[in-house]
Motif scaffolding. Structure first.
Motif, PDB file in Angstrom:
ATOM      1  N   ARG A  33      75.986 -43.795-127.916  1.00 41.19           N
ATOM      2  CA  ARG A  33      75.862 -45.002-128.738  1.00 41.19           C
ATOM      3  C   ARG A  33      74.586 -44.954-129.563  1.00 41.19           C
ATOM      4  N   ALA A  34      74.738 -45.266-130.861  1.00 44.08           N
ATOM      5  CA  ALA A  34      73.585 -45.198-131.775  1.00 44.08           C
ATOM      6  C   ALA A  34      72.433 -46.069-131.273  1.00 44.08           C
ATOM      7  N   GLU A  35      72.765 -47.204-130.656  1.00 46.04           N
ATOM      8  CA  GLU A  35      71.702 -48.121-130.176  1.00 46.04           C
ATOM      9  C   GLU A  35      70.876 -47.510-129.062  1.00 46.04           C
ATOM     10  N   PHE A  36      71.397 -46.430-128.461  1.00 48.32           N
ATOM     11  CA  PHE A  36      70.665 -45.792-127.366  1.00 48.32           C
ATOM     12  C   PHE A  36      69.991 -44.489-127.798  1.00 48.32           C
ATOM     13  N   HIS A  37      69.960 -44.262-129.122  1.00 48.53           N
ATOM     14  CA  HIS A  37      69.177 -43.115-129.599  1.00 48.53           C
ATOM     15  C   HIS A  37      67.751 -43.296-129.084  1.00 48.53           C
ATOM     16  N   GLY A  91      75.834 -55.080-124.182  1.00 50.57           N
ATOM     17  CA  GLY A  91      75.218 -53.944-123.492  1.00 50.57           C
ATOM     18  C   GLY A  91      74.250 -53.165-124.372  1.00 50.57           C
ATOM     19  N   ARG A  92      73.808 -53.771-125.499  1.00 50.88           N
ATOM     20  CA  ARG A  92      72.827 -53.085-126.362  1.00 50.88           C
ATOM     21  C   ARG A  92      71.424 -53.380-125.861  1.00 50.88           C
ATOM     22  N   PRO A  93      70.502 -52.385-125.949  1.00 51.01           N
ATOM     23  CA  PRO A  93      69.155 -52.646-125.436  1.00 51.01           C
ATOM     24  C   PRO A  93      68.446 -53.736-126.236  1.00 51.01           C
ATOM     25  N   VAL A  94      67.792 -54.625-125.509  1.00 46.90           N
ATOM     26  CA  VAL A  94      66.984 -55.649-126.175  1.00 46.90           C
ATOM     27  C   VAL A  94      65.593 -55.074-126.320  1.00 46.90           C
TER      28      VAL A  94
END
Ligand SMILES: O=C(O)CCC(=O)C(=O)O
Ligand SMILES: [Fe+2]
Length: 433
Positions: free
Chosen positions: A359-363, A418-421
């Motif tokens: 997931r791009a958000e977890f790069h 479930g995206r990192p804050v």
């Protein structure tokens, strides 16, 4: 001894999911974990089954070194490993499902089919969906396509290598070989220079092969269908907390090769660092049939019987979907086999492809960086009742042979998808956490 059996102590942070080896699994810093000790012993003594190794480990006060020395000195007899046997569906025995997956662990009401020390063998897709966090599709690809993919990957696997990693102060190799495939040259470079696995960079990243690429959309379609079905049948029509609503989109594939019956992969949960919480994985098996085992992760004091293992038979051309409740709450492994049935194309080899959705958000540019200036690993508390199931970021730089890590620890926060804050300084601001 006490600390070993109850798994109480650890160096820093809460106890968590462990790992045997591969870059795709969580790191080896949990230096008090029995599973890690077993994984290490398994790597060193592939002919010994886990039950025997556990007995030996207990007999040697939890010392990996003493156990290993005893084995080498020939003081330990090995038990036979389990082999695959035929079984009818559990439905013919009138067995009903465990309760739905609303929680990480079985409720008191759950009917436990597996018992501590015993293994329940499942073959039937209906049973597998009912009693494990997985579902399986047999004869997944058209036969010719499965064979062509197998031939392609057998050729690739000639240049696969064992992954070397650090457990405690020893450097060991994974008991199988593997490689990692992504879609483009840019992605290869990103994997090599931006992502970190077990505290270091990886070098063997390859461009996706023609058949892996051809099969990818079929896997995506099937996995998304299975996810929808799972939500209906096991999740009362609701996504799990933190489970993304976005369609599952595989953009990376790990390929494992198990050459012969003794090559295996030890108990682990797959690494969530780049997949995020509630990760879903599509796992395609080709060639020799092997046994995949799952068991629940339980906090201390849980009903011992819930620790039983469930074996899922993985024949050629089967697609196993590991669903959203799996990685946080269950562990899995591929056990060494007493014997295998050679496959007409693959001989003694089994090829396994796990398609993953990075997931791009977890790069790593979006996730915390530790005091060593390395992007952190995302883990889950698994061995303490307190904070059980909570996610956290921690340093994994100490997993590299010859390197010490730091004590960085931070609870992870996510939005409802479930995206990192984002809190504090992230990886784009090195050295400032
Ligand atoms: O070979 C398999 O079926 C599973 C491999 C696995 O667990 C992994 O790649 O993380
Ligand atoms: Fe895995």
């Amino acid at each position: 001894m006490e600390a070993f059996i109850t798994r109480k102590k650890r160096k820093s942070g809460p106890e968590t999911n462990d790992v045997p080896s591969p870059i795709l699994a969580t790191g080896g810093e949990d230096d008090e974990s029995t599973d890690l000790k077993l994984a290490m012993l398994s790597s060193l003594h592939v002919d010994f089954d886990q039950e025997t190794l556990l007995d030996l480990l207990l007999a040697h006060d939890g010392s990996v070194q003493a156990t290993s020395q005893a084995i080498r000195a020939g003081h330990a007899a090995k038990k036979s490993t389990s082999s695959v046997t035929a079984q009818a569906s559990l439905r013919s025995f009138g067995v009903t499902a465990t309760s739905s997956e609303e929680s990480h662990r079985p409720t008191k009401k759950s009917k436990l089919l597996s018992r501590k020390g015993a293994t329940l063998h499942l073959y039937d897709p209906h049973d597998i969906a009912e009693h494990t966090p997985c579902s399986i599709i047999h004869n997944f690809l058209p036969p010719d396509e499965a064979n062509e993919l197998l031939v392609e990957l057998l050729e690739e696997s000639k240049t696969f290598e064992k992954i070397t990693f650090k457990l405690f102060d020893n450097v060991v190799s994974s008991p199988h070989t593997s490689s990692f495939y992504v879609g483009s040259l840019d992605e290869i470079n990103a994997q090599k220079y931006e992502y970190t696995y077990n505290g270091s960079k990886i070098t063997d990243v390859r461009k996706i092969t023609p058949y892996l690429d051809l099969v990818k959309p079929r896997v995506a379609e099937a996995v998304n269908r299975e996810i929808t079905r799972r939500i209906d049948t096991h999740q009362a029509g609701q996504r799990l907390p933190l489970q993304s609503a976005r369609p599952w989109t595989p953009n990376a594939a790990f390929v494992n090769c198990y050459n012969g019956p003794s090559q295996n992969v030890g108990w682990h949960s797959d690494q969530l660092t780049y997949l995020g919480p509630r990760a879903i994985i599509g796992s395609l098996s080709l060639g020799v049939a092997r046994e995949f085992r799952v068991r629940r992760v339980l906090p201390p004091d849980e009903d011992e019987d819930a620790q039983g293992q469930i074996a899922i038979h993985l024949p050629h051309n089967s697609l196993l979907v590991m669903h959203a409740e799996m990685q946080e709450a269950w562990k899995h492994c591929v056990v060494p086999a007493a014997s295998i049935e050679p496959h007409p194309i693959a001989g003694n080899r089994r090829i396994n492809v796990t398609y993953r959705d990075y997931r791009a958000e977890f790069h790593p540019r979006h996730t915390p960086r530790c005091g060593c200036d390395v992007p952190c690993v995302l883990r889950v508390v698994q061995r303490k009742r307190e904070n059980f199931g909570k996610y956290f970021w921690m340093c994994h730089a100490g997993n590299v042979p010859g390197k010490e890590g730091c004590t960085f620890f931070q609870w992870a926060e996510f939005d409802e998808e479930g995206r990192p804050v984002r809190r504090g300084k992230m990886a784009t601001e090195p050295g400032t956490t």
